[in-house]
Design an enzyme around this catalytic site. Sequence first.
Site, PDB file in Angstrom:
ATOM      1  CG  ASP A  27      -1.783   1.178   1.399  1.00  0.00           C
ATOM      2  OD1 ASP A  27      -1.587   2.179   0.689  1.00  0.00           O
ATOM      3  OD2 ASP A  27      -2.698   1.114   2.239  1.00  0.00           O
ATOM      4  CB  ILE A  28       1.568   3.842  -2.560  1.00  0.00           C
ATOM      5  CG1 ILE A  28       2.793   4.693  -2.931  1.00  0.00           C
ATOM      6  CG2 ILE A  28       0.279   4.659  -2.573  1.00  0.00           C
ATOM      7  CD1 ILE A  28       2.769   5.195  -4.367  1.00  0.00           C
ATOM      8  N   GLY A  49      -9.144   3.790  -7.458  1.00  0.00           N
ATOM      9  CA  GLY A  49      -7.810   3.204  -7.423  1.00  0.00           C
ATOM     10  C   GLY A  49      -6.887   3.886  -6.441  1.00  0.00           C
ATOM     11  CG  ASP A  51      -6.965  10.199  -7.557  1.00  0.00           C
ATOM     12  OD1 ASP A  51      -6.453  10.878  -6.642  1.00  0.00           O
ATOM     13  OD2 ASP A  51      -7.672  10.692  -8.459  1.00  0.00           O
ATOM     14  CB  THR A 153      -1.112   0.190 -15.593  1.00  0.00           C
ATOM     15  OG1 THR A 153      -0.968   0.294 -14.170  1.00  0.00           O
ATOM     16  CG2 THR A 153       0.175   0.592 -16.270  1.00  0.00           C
ATOM     17  CB  VAL A 155      -9.908   3.078 -14.955  1.00  0.00           C
ATOM     18  CG1 VAL A 155     -10.488   2.255 -13.824  1.00  0.00           C
ATOM     19  CG2 VAL A 155      -9.374   4.400 -14.445  1.00  0.00           C
TER      20      VAL A 155
END
Length: 217
Positions: A27-28, A49, A51, A153, A155
């Site tokens: 998880d970034i 996503g 974002d 990469t 949607v």
Amino acid sequence: MNDQRSNCSQEDRKQEVLSRIDVVVSDITKLKVDAIVNAANESLLGGGGVDGAIHRAAGARLLEHNKTLGGCPTGLAKATPAFDLESGGIKHIFHTVGPIWQVKDQPLWGEADEGEKLGYTLEDTLLASCYMQCLSLAEKHGCEVIAFPSISTGVYGYPKDRAAKIAFGHVFGYLSQHGKESLPRRVIFCCFSEADAEVYRRTIEDCDTWMIGRGRI
């Protein structure tokens, strides 16, 4: 003998740069880094996503701040504070807008051709710009470590192999040109799944082959 020394020197430089690039599955928003990159849309007001995940983790102040920024064009990037993520050590969020791979409702763009040589589509140029913009922001804001998601990469439909080559190629080139004492000192490709991470690992392992044949970017 001189040729052998030159080859050894080139290989040493390559390995030094590669030592500064990591591929992780995580998880970034949980990484211990100075800056994370958000794969945003042009509004900068959140989405799905990564974002959406970054907006949720950074809290409501991020959305309120981004409402003042006037959006961001595709291929560019804007920096914001990390807000609620600062408690975990993240200082900055760099919001960049990646290209949509097929833009059927915008005939001036046309439809991207996956068979086109790497580096010769508008989408390739815009995606490359996303990485270069964020690397420049990392240097400007004094970030030693920056983490990228796999921009466009999801949607937006960018082919993952192609996107990984653009991402790695430009990160590798930037770090090579700027030297080990420059910022950022370390770059992380943060992947959603092990399958995505394997795409990056394969891209890096085979870089001597495909980087020679790529296009102008």
